[in-house]
Enzyme design. Structure first.
Site, mmCIF file in Angstrom:
data_model
loop_
_atom_site.group_PDB
_atom_site.id
_atom_site.type_symbol
_atom_site.label_atom_id
_atom_site.label_comp_id
_atom_site.label_asym_id
_atom_site.label_seq_id
_atom_site.Cartn_x
_atom_site.Cartn_y
_atom_site.Cartn_z
ATOM 1 N N TYR A 267 27.629 41.345 0.594
ATOM 2 C CA TYR A 267 26.160 41.397 0.622
ATOM 3 C C TYR A 267 25.676 41.557 2.057
ATOM 4 O O TYR A 267 24.854 42.437 2.358
ATOM 5 C CB TYR A 267 25.625 40.105 -0.007
ATOM 6 C CG TYR A 267 24.142 39.934 0.004
ATOM 7 C CD1 TYR A 267 23.340 40.496 -0.983
ATOM 8 C CD2 TYR A 267 23.521 39.174 0.997
ATOM 9 C CE1 TYR A 267 21.965 40.313 -0.972
ATOM 10 C CE2 TYR A 267 22.163 38.987 1.015
ATOM 11 C CZ TYR A 267 21.386 39.554 0.034
ATOM 12 O OH TYR A 267 20.015 39.368 0.047
ATOM 13 N N LYS B 18 23.703 44.741 3.651
ATOM 14 C CA LYS B 18 22.376 44.565 4.252
ATOM 15 C C LYS B 18 22.375 45.036 5.702
ATOM 16 O O LYS B 18 21.363 45.514 6.209
ATOM 17 C CB LYS B 18 21.946 43.099 4.142
ATOM 18 C CG LYS B 18 21.652 42.641 2.707
ATOM 19 C CD LYS B 18 20.643 43.525 2.022
ATOM 20 C CE LYS B 18 20.027 42.886 0.793
ATOM 21 N NZ LYS B 18 19.155 43.821 0.050
HETATM 22 P P1 NAD Z 1 16.224 38.822 -8.223
HETATM 23 O O1 NAD Z 1 17.574 38.695 -8.814
HETATM 24 O O2 NAD Z 1 15.190 37.826 -8.616
HETATM 25 O O3 NAD Z 1 15.635 40.257 -8.476
HETATM 26 C C1 NAD Z 1 16.416 41.409 -8.300
HETATM 27 C C2 NAD Z 1 16.113 42.364 -9.436
HETATM 28 O O4 NAD Z 1 16.875 43.555 -9.223
HETATM 29 C C3 NAD Z 1 16.512 41.803 -10.801
HETATM 30 O O5 NAD Z 1 15.416 41.813 -11.684
HETATM 31 C C4 NAD Z 1 17.632 42.713 -11.250
HETATM 32 O O6 NAD Z 1 17.655 42.929 -12.660
HETATM 33 C C5 NAD Z 1 17.332 43.997 -10.488
HETATM 34 N N1 NAD Z 1 18.536 44.808 -10.327
HETATM 35 C C6 NAD Z 1 19.762 44.381 -9.936
HETATM 36 N N2 NAD Z 1 20.636 45.388 -9.954
HETATM 37 C C7 NAD Z 1 19.954 46.490 -10.365
HETATM 38 C C8 NAD Z 1 20.324 47.837 -10.571
HETATM 39 N N3 NAD Z 1 21.590 48.245 -10.382
HETATM 40 N N4 NAD Z 1 19.383 48.711 -10.969
HETATM 41 C C9 NAD Z 1 18.110 48.312 -11.170
HETATM 42 N N5 NAD Z 1 17.709 47.021 -11.024
HETATM 43 C C10 NAD Z 1 18.620 46.124 -10.611
HETATM 44 O O7 NAD Z 1 16.424 38.801 -6.610
HETATM 45 P P2 NAD Z 1 15.373 38.795 -5.419
HETATM 46 O O8 NAD Z 1 15.628 37.585 -4.597
HETATM 47 O O9 NAD Z 1 13.996 39.084 -5.891
HETATM 48 O O10 NAD Z 1 15.933 40.004 -4.555
HETATM 49 C C11 NAD Z 1 15.219 41.198 -4.329
HETATM 50 C C12 NAD Z 1 15.756 41.844 -3.051
HETATM 51 O O11 NAD Z 1 15.482 41.018 -1.909
HETATM 52 C C13 NAD Z 1 17.270 42.043 -3.062
HETATM 53 O O12 NAD Z 1 17.593 43.259 -2.416
HETATM 54 C C14 NAD Z 1 17.773 40.877 -2.252
HETATM 55 O O13 NAD Z 1 19.022 41.110 -1.671
HETATM 56 C C15 NAD Z 1 16.679 40.786 -1.207
HETATM 57 N N6 NAD Z 1 16.587 39.497 -0.502
HETATM 58 C C16 NAD Z 1 16.101 38.398 -1.131
HETATM 59 C C17 NAD Z 1 15.979 37.208 -0.427
HETATM 60 C C18 NAD Z 1 15.390 35.988 -1.044
HETATM 61 O O14 NAD Z 1 15.154 35.017 -0.301
HETATM 62 N N7 NAD Z 1 15.111 35.962 -2.329
HETATM 63 C C19 NAD Z 1 16.418 37.135 0.896
HETATM 64 C C20 NAD Z 1 16.922 38.266 1.499
HETATM 65 C C21 NAD Z 1 16.975 39.454 0.800
#
Ligand code: NAD
Length: 311
Positions: A165, A169
């Protein structure tokens, strides 16, 4: 200032069925954008699929008076990414904004993190962003306008337990900054968000969890709501956005710039190659970040860092 609006604009938000993507989609739709709510609907590790999350968000947007369409294509496949863009063009006639947000999390470090872990993680985060943006590119180029947002993570700063991951990133930062250079003359801006919010991956009870370990009280948990990230994403997606190739951190009500800087370093002034020992002797100067420099691009860096050769 006047409200920022997106009337007439069409946005794709990948992974918008839950978490951060849902919050981004709701804000863009509330401000007038027509939104393709893409979500495969799988588990947080990326297993399975379910049309429910994407459909639910579309219903939420429509109930609030907005326009949206659900799309359940997989960003982990090149064909899936092309189909998402086709959905936007078929349903709404154009594509102005791509928010590359979909993500999975498959916790593992060396040596457990194997090739499958790496490939599946790269497929969604890196290749998904690459192919979706690339599919939208010709439309943006032709209209001389576009806004692309990629999603990195402060996990890239050093997250041993989720190695693939953090690797993916990190790659997205190189993608964002380099594509931004190519995009600028075409009226397209490419920027990166580093979000922080409590969502499925960070709510895990069984995995290391930095966010919930510190955000123990209710007020702090509310501050970790996904909605606190979306204003920054929406700004980067707006016509008035002034920045390109930047990384912005948002979460908990805090907004900041994350940059790549270089120290002035030490210059070997003697003849020939600097002796190995000289590197050790000048270690403090090499690392002194007092007058660090933030290069805008490779060319900017080269003219600055190698400036002593033309002096
Ligand atoms: P989440 O799991 O709540 O949401 C991610 C969504 O992406 C899910 O609904 C999932 O079904 C969808 N998804 C996954 N694989 C997929 C695919 N192959 N095709 C289409 N849809 C797909 O996670 P989140 O925390 O909302 O993460 C969103 C983004 O933010 C991600 O890229 C994550 O790495 C990044 N991020 C989140 C945080 C945090 O604090 N939550 C921190 C850093 C980065």
């Amino acid at each position: 200032m006047d409200d920022l609006r997106y009337d007439g604009r069409v946005a794709i938000v990948t992974g918008a069925g839950r978490g951060l993507g849902r919050a981004h989609a709701l804000l863009l739709a509330e401000r007038g954008a027509k939104v393709v709510v893409n979500d495969l609907g799988g588990s947080k590790e990326g297993e399975g699929n379910d049309a429910g999350p994407a459909n639910d968000v579309v219903q939420e947007i429509i109930a609030a008076g907005g326009e949206a369409v659900a799309d359940t294509n997989n960003v982990g496949s090149e064909d899936g990414c092309h189909s998402i863009v086709e959905t936007a063009v078929k349903e709404f006639g154009r594509i102005d904004i791509v928010v590359n947000n979909a993500g999975i999390s498959r916790w593992a470090t060396f040596p457990e993190a194997d090739a499958d872990n790496l490939e599946r993680t790269l497929d969604v985060h890196l290749r998904g962003t690459w192919h979706t943006t690339r599919a939208a590119w010709p439309y943006m180029e032709e209209q001389g306008y576009g806004r692309v947002i990629t999603t990195t993570s402060t996990g890239m700063l050093g997250l041993a337990d989720n190695l693939a991951y953090a690797t993916a990133k990190g790659a997205l930062i190189g993608f964002t900054r380099s594509l931004a250079v190519a995009a600028a003359p075409k009226g397209i801006l490419v920027n990166c968000i580093a979000p922080n919010a409590v969502t499925r991956p960070s709510e895990s009870a069984t995995k290391p969890n930095i966010v919930t370990a510190t955000a123990v009280d209710k007020a702090r948990m509310q501050a970790m709501d996904t909605a606190h990230v979306s204003p920054m994403v929406a700004y980067l997606a707006h016509e008035s956005c002034q920045v390109n190739g930047e990384i912005l951190v948002a979460g908990g009500g805090r907004f900041a710039r994350w940059f790549l800087g270089i120290t002035p370093g030490w210059v070997h002034e003697g003849d020939g190659v600097a002796p190995l020992e000289a590197v050790v002797e000048h270690w403090d100067e090499i690392n002194d970040d007092a007058d660090y420099y933030i290069p805008a691009s490779l060319h900017d860096w080269a003219s600055n860092f190698m400036g002593h050769l033309s002096a």
